[in-house]
Enzyme design. Structure first.
Site, PDB file in Angstrom:
ATOM      1  N   GLN A 106       0.851  -1.202   0.000  1.00 23.55           N
ATOM      2  CA  GLN A 106       0.000   0.000   0.000  1.00 23.55           C
ATOM      3  C   GLN A 106       0.878   1.241   0.000  1.00 23.55           C
ATOM      4  OE1 GLN A 106      -3.401  -0.440   3.066  1.00 23.55           O
ATOM      5  NE2 GLN A 106      -1.971  -2.053   3.598  1.00 23.55           N
ATOM      6  N   ASP A 109       6.125   4.938  -1.052  1.00 25.27           N
ATOM      7  CA  ASP A 109       7.456   5.519  -0.823  1.00 25.27           C
ATOM      8  C   ASP A 109       8.571   4.985  -1.707  1.00 25.27           C
ATOM      9  OD1 ASP A 109       8.049   3.016   0.398  1.00 25.27           O
ATOM     10  OD2 ASP A 109       7.512   3.758   2.384  1.00 25.27           O
ATOM     11  N   HIS A 124      -1.532   1.691  -4.090  1.00 24.71           N
ATOM     12  CA  HIS A 124      -1.911   3.098  -3.946  1.00 24.71           C
ATOM     13  C   HIS A 124      -0.992   4.043  -4.717  1.00 24.71           C
ATOM     14  CE1 HIS A 124      -4.064   1.945   0.092  1.00 24.71           C
ATOM     15  NE2 HIS A 124      -4.769   1.631  -0.976  1.00 24.71           N
ATOM     16  N   CYS A 132      -0.827  13.487 -15.342  1.00 26.12           N
ATOM     17  CA  CYS A 132      -1.417  14.726 -15.852  1.00 26.12           C
ATOM     18  C   CYS A 132      -2.933  14.693 -15.651  1.00 26.12           C
ATOM     19  CB  CYS A 132      -1.081  14.895 -17.331  1.00 26.12           C
ATOM     20  SG  CYS A 132      -1.873  16.354 -18.028  1.00 26.12           S
ATOM     21  N   CYS A 135      -4.174  15.134 -19.842  1.00 24.15           N
ATOM     22  CA  CYS A 135      -4.017  14.038 -20.828  1.00 24.15           C
ATOM     23  C   CYS A 135      -3.751  12.679 -20.188  1.00 24.15           C
ATOM     24  CB  CYS A 135      -2.914  14.385 -21.831  1.00 24.15           C
ATOM     25  SG  CYS A 135      -1.251  14.380 -21.116  1.00 24.15           S
ATOM     26  N   CYS A 152       2.119  19.729 -16.979  1.00 23.04           N
ATOM     27  CA  CYS A 152       2.470  18.666 -17.922  1.00 23.04           C
ATOM     28  C   CYS A 152       3.273  19.237 -19.098  1.00 23.04           C
ATOM     29  CB  CYS A 152       1.176  18.022 -18.416  1.00 23.04           C
ATOM     30  SG  CYS A 152       1.398  16.811 -19.713  1.00 23.04           S
ATOM     31  N   SER A 194      -2.650  -1.132   9.465  1.00 20.09           N
ATOM     32  CA  SER A 194      -3.645  -1.046  10.529  1.00 20.09           C
ATOM     33  C   SER A 194      -4.951  -1.732  10.157  1.00 20.09           C
ATOM     34  CB  SER A 194      -3.903   0.425  10.884  1.00 20.09           C
ATOM     35  OG  SER A 194      -4.309   1.124   9.735  1.00 20.09           O
ATOM     36  N   ASN A 218       2.839  -7.259  13.189  1.00 20.96           N
ATOM     37  CA  ASN A 218       2.498  -5.872  13.524  1.00 20.96           C
ATOM     38  C   ASN A 218       2.924  -5.604  14.966  1.00 20.96           C
ATOM     39  OD1 ASN A 218       0.972  -3.354  14.055  1.00 20.96           O
ATOM     40  ND2 ASN A 218      -0.137  -3.868  12.183  1.00 20.96           N
ATOM     41  N   GLU A 220       1.063  -4.233  17.029  1.00 24.34           N
ATOM     42  CA  GLU A 220      -0.127  -4.398  17.876  1.00 24.34           C
ATOM     43  C   GLU A 220      -1.227  -5.126  17.100  1.00 24.34           C
ATOM     44  OE1 GLU A 220      -0.675  -0.233  18.630  1.00 24.34           O
ATOM     45  OE2 GLU A 220      -1.954   0.024  16.865  1.00 24.34           O
TER      46      GLU A 220
HETATM   47  C1  BJW Z   1       4.537  -1.644  12.554  1.00 26.31           C
HETATM   48  C2  BJW Z   1       5.741  -1.034  12.774  1.00 26.31           C
HETATM   49  C3  BJW Z   1       6.834  -1.820  12.695  1.00 26.31           C
HETATM   50  C4  BJW Z   1       4.192   0.539  12.946  1.00 26.31           C
HETATM   51  N1  BJW Z   1       6.684  -3.144  12.413  1.00 26.31           N
HETATM   52  N2  BJW Z   1       4.304  -2.885  12.276  1.00 26.31           N
HETATM   53  C5  BJW Z   1     -15.609  -0.355   2.593  1.00 26.31           C
HETATM   54  C6  BJW Z   1     -16.066   0.070   3.822  1.00 26.31           C
HETATM   55  C7  BJW Z   1     -15.867   1.375   4.246  1.00 26.31           C
HETATM   56  C8  BJW Z   1     -15.204   2.308   3.451  1.00 26.31           C
HETATM   57  C9  BJW Z   1     -14.732   1.880   2.232  1.00 26.31           C
HETATM   58  C10 BJW Z   1     -14.941   0.580   1.806  1.00 26.31           C
HETATM   59  N3  BJW Z   1     -14.366   0.437   0.600  1.00 26.31           N
HETATM   60  C11 BJW Z   1     -13.788   1.626   0.264  1.00 26.31           C
HETATM   61  C12 BJW Z   1     -14.025   2.530   1.234  1.00 26.31           C
HETATM   62  C13 BJW Z   1     -13.576   3.936   1.265  1.00 26.31           C
HETATM   63  C14 BJW Z   1     -12.092   4.074   1.593  1.00 26.31           C
HETATM   64  C15 BJW Z   1     -11.816   3.446   2.964  1.00 26.31           C
HETATM   65  O1  BJW Z   1     -11.295   2.366   3.107  1.00 26.31           O
HETATM   66  N4  BJW Z   1     -12.153   4.181   4.021  1.00 26.31           N
HETATM   67  C16 BJW Z   1     -11.917   3.705   5.389  1.00 26.31           C
HETATM   68  C17 BJW Z   1     -10.814   4.547   6.057  1.00 26.31           C
HETATM   69  C18 BJW Z   1     -13.202   3.778   6.150  1.00 26.31           C
HETATM   70  N5  BJW Z   1     -11.279   3.454   0.562  1.00 26.31           N
HETATM   71  C19 BJW Z   1     -11.034   4.090  -0.567  1.00 26.31           C
HETATM   72  O2  BJW Z   1     -11.511   5.195  -0.789  1.00 26.31           O
HETATM   73  C20 BJW Z   1     -10.172   3.365  -1.579  1.00 26.31           C
HETATM   74  N6  BJW Z   1     -10.854   3.399  -2.822  1.00 26.31           N
HETATM   75  C21 BJW Z   1     -11.846   2.545  -3.118  1.00 26.31           C
HETATM   76  O3  BJW Z   1     -12.084   1.564  -2.438  1.00 26.31           O
HETATM   77  O4  BJW Z   1     -12.561   2.888  -4.249  1.00 26.31           O
HETATM   78  C22 BJW Z   1     -13.855   2.327  -4.408  1.00 26.31           C
HETATM   79  C23 BJW Z   1     -14.811   2.942  -3.376  1.00 26.31           C
HETATM   80  C24 BJW Z   1     -14.728   4.295  -3.075  1.00 26.31           C
HETATM   81  C25 BJW Z   1     -15.595   4.854  -2.111  1.00 26.31           C
HETATM   82  C26 BJW Z   1     -16.511   4.049  -1.436  1.00 26.31           C
HETATM   83  C27 BJW Z   1     -16.574   2.681  -1.745  1.00 26.31           C
HETATM   84  C28 BJW Z   1     -15.713   2.135  -2.732  1.00 26.31           C
HETATM   85  C29 BJW Z   1      -8.857   4.110  -1.785  1.00 26.31           C
HETATM   86  C30 BJW Z   1      -8.019   4.120  -0.576  1.00 26.31           C
HETATM   87  C31 BJW Z   1      -6.771   5.009  -0.827  1.00 26.31           C
HETATM   88  C32 BJW Z   1      -5.927   5.139   0.427  1.00 26.31           C
HETATM   89  N7  BJW Z   1      -4.985   6.183   0.233  1.00 26.31           N
HETATM   90  C33 BJW Z   1      -3.971   6.427   1.247  1.00 26.31           C
HETATM   91  C34 BJW Z   1      -3.150   7.664   0.832  1.00 26.31           C
HETATM   92  C35 BJW Z   1      -2.197   7.292  -0.330  1.00 26.31           C
HETATM   93  C36 BJW Z   1      -1.406   8.469  -0.802  1.00 26.31           C
HETATM   94  C37 BJW Z   1      -0.569   9.116   0.270  1.00 26.31           C
HETATM   95  O5  BJW Z   1       0.196   8.446   0.974  1.00 26.31           O
HETATM   96  O6  BJW Z   1      -0.650  10.320   0.393  1.00 26.31           O
HETATM   97  O7  BJW Z   1      -3.135   5.271   1.389  1.00 26.31           O
HETATM   98  S1  BJW Z   1      -4.632   6.671   2.894  1.00 26.31           S
HETATM   99  C38 BJW Z   1      -3.332   5.843   3.728  1.00 26.31           C
HETATM  100  O8  BJW Z   1      -3.854   4.680   4.400  1.00 26.31           O
HETATM  101  C39 BJW Z   1      -2.391   5.319   2.614  1.00 26.31           C
HETATM  102  C40 BJW Z   1      -2.074   3.941   3.120  1.00 26.31           C
HETATM  103  O9  BJW Z   1      -1.618   3.128   2.065  1.00 26.31           O
HETATM  104  C41 BJW Z   1      -3.376   3.505   3.730  1.00 26.31           C
HETATM  105  C42 BJW Z   1      -3.239   2.372   4.716  1.00 26.31           C
HETATM  106  O10 BJW Z   1      -2.477   2.752   5.826  1.00 26.31           O
HETATM  107  P1  BJW Z   1      -1.527   1.701   6.512  1.00 26.31           P
HETATM  108  O11 BJW Z   1      -0.459   1.307   5.590  1.00 26.31           O
HETATM  109  O12 BJW Z   1      -2.324   0.612   7.110  1.00 26.31           O
HETATM  110  O13 BJW Z   1      -0.813   2.602   7.649  1.00 26.31           O
HETATM  111  P2  BJW Z   1      -1.303   2.941   9.128  1.00 26.31           P
HETATM  112  O14 BJW Z   1      -0.541   4.128   9.582  1.00 26.31           O
HETATM  113  O15 BJW Z   1      -2.773   3.026   9.234  1.00 26.31           O
HETATM  114  O16 BJW Z   1      -0.869   1.671   9.980  1.00 26.31           O
HETATM  115  C43 BJW Z   1       0.481   1.356  10.256  1.00 26.31           C
HETATM  116  C44 BJW Z   1       0.525   0.035  10.972  1.00 26.31           C
HETATM  117  O17 BJW Z   1       1.875  -0.373  11.104  1.00 26.31           O
HETATM  118  C45 BJW Z   1      -0.065   0.088  12.398  1.00 26.31           C
HETATM  119  O18 BJW Z   1      -0.933  -1.023  12.563  1.00 26.31           O
HETATM  120  C46 BJW Z   1       1.165  -0.047  13.294  1.00 26.31           C
HETATM  121  O19 BJW Z   1       0.895  -0.765  14.493  1.00 26.31           O
HETATM  122  C47 BJW Z   1       2.106  -0.817  12.413  1.00 26.31           C
HETATM  123  N8  BJW Z   1       3.524  -0.610  12.664  1.00 26.31           N
HETATM  124  N9  BJW Z   1       5.504   0.332  13.024  1.00 26.31           N
HETATM  125  C48 BJW Z   1       5.427  -3.636  12.210  1.00 26.31           C
HETATM  126  N10 BJW Z   1       8.091  -1.349  12.891  1.00 26.31           N
HETATM  127 ZN    ZN Z   2      -0.874  16.385 -20.069  1.00 24.97          ZN
END
Ligand code: BJW
Ligand code: ZN
Length: 247
Positions: A106, A109, A124, A132, A135, A152, A194, A218, A220
């Site tokens: 996900q 980076d 992601h 762009c 286009c 662009c 998470s 994880n 936690e």
């Molecule tokens: C360690 C550690 C160590 C720390 N060792 N562990 C169904 C139900 C409800 C809502 C939805 C659904 N389907 C879709 C949605 C809407 C939405 C969604 O999920 N919302 C929820 C929040 C409620 N999803 C979307 O909109 C997605 N699109 C989609 O599904 O389209 C169709 C659709 C749209 C609308 C409605 C329905 C369908 C797109 C999601 C895009 C997410 N984008 C981001 C930003 C990317 C760009 C950027 O970075 O700027 O992606 S948000 C952010 O969260 C980023 C991440 O990839 C993503 C996940 O986060 P991640 O990786 O889990 O990080 P953390 O910080 O949350 O967790 C870190 C974990 O690591 C923790 O557990 C720590 O304990 C652990 N940890 N150190 C091991 N050393």
């Molecule tokens: Zn363009």
């Protein structure tokens, strides 16, 4: 039966991996935390400081592109000097250990590639690529910082980060590749995520329903911990190297 120790669980996962040839790893921000990349949720998380709806939605970009670009330029500055950690390196090493190994991340980076991973799926997008808004051309652009409002070279329209924001669809071709990998894997590791952002959050549970052995690594427990076979509590940068170490 007594609860298995964390060490026992790590050994069990290692045994499971030794006996199979089709493995999937799904990573989230946690795997990059030990490289110094801020996570999104939890202590010091980006979404604790900033509101996702102000910065990581198409509506936010339409409303205030300059602010969104400021945020992504800052993130590029933070990421540019960082390096992969032992967790990334262990996953890169796994690629050649199994006949079939798929890394799904996900993260945007680019640290898995920097560690040497090649067979990977970026759910992601990637912060080092831009798209762009006119286009739709997608190009790599590693400038730090980019201009405040980058445009662009082909059509002059505003560029945007090539990442998936909330409310945006993930690439259907990518989701098809993910389905195939999850369908076929015998072991899946869900690492440092998470488990709140869909559709990635439910991929491990889907793999388990299809018969895979699913282990979470994880710091936690997460909302999905109960849906998996194994929960290993620890740093991915410490657990994953053990899984690829000999003996
Ligand atoms: C360690 C550690 C160590 C720390 N060792 N562990 C169904 C139900 C409800 C809502 C939805 C659904 N389907 C879709 C949605 C809407 C939405 C969604 O999920 N919302 C929820 C929040 C409620 N999803 C979307 O909109 C997605 N699109 C989609 O599904 O389209 C169709 C659709 C749209 C609308 C409605 C329905 C369908 C797109 C999601 C895009 C997410 N984008 C981001 C930003 C990317 C760009 C950027 O970075 O700027 O992606 S948000 C952010 O969260 C980023 C991440 O990839 C993503 C996940 O986060 P991640 O990786 O889990 O990080 P953390 O910080 O949350 O967790 C870190 C974990 O690591 C923790 O557990 C720590 O304990 C652990 N940890 N150190 C091991 N050393
Ligand atoms: Zn363009």
């Amino acid at each position: 039966m007594a609860e298995q120790s964390n060490e026992g669980k790590i050994r069990l996962l290692k045994q499971k991996l030794a006996g199979c040839d089709n493995v999937v790893a799904l990573t989230g921000a946690g795997i990059s935390a030990e490289s110094g990349v801020p996570t999104f949720r939890g202590q010091g998380g980006l979404w604790r400081q900033y509101r996702a709806t102000d910065l990581a939605t198409p509506e936010a970009f339409a409303r205030d592109s300059r602010l969104v670009w400021e945020f992504y330029n800052w993130r590029r500055e933070v990421l540019a000097p960082l390096h992969p950690n032992p967790g990334h390196l262990a996953l890169a090493a796994m690629e050649s250990r199994f006949a079939h190994f798929t890394l799904i991340t996900q993260n945007i980076d680019g640290l898995h590639q920097a560690a040497g991973s090649r067979k990977m799926i970026e759910l992601h997008g990637n912060i080092w690529w831009v798209r762009c808004s006119g286009c739709e051309k997608v190009i790599e652009d590693r400038r730090v910082p980019l201009p405040e409002l980058p445009t662009c070279g082909a059509c002059g329209a505003l560029l945007r980060p090539h990442v998936v924001w909330f409310g945006e669809m993930l690439d259907p071709n990518i989701l098809e590749l993910v389905s195939q990998a999850i369908e076929a894997c015998q072991v899946m590791m869900v690492i440092g995520t998470s488990g709140v952002v869909q559709p990635a959050a439910s991929m491990g549970a889907t793999a388990r329903r299809r018969g895979a052995f699913v282990a979470e690594i994880n710091l936690e427990p997460t909302p999905y911990t109960g849906a998996y076979d194994l929960s290993i509590l620890g740093k991915s940068g410490e657990v994953l190297p053990f899984l690829v170490a000999s003996g």
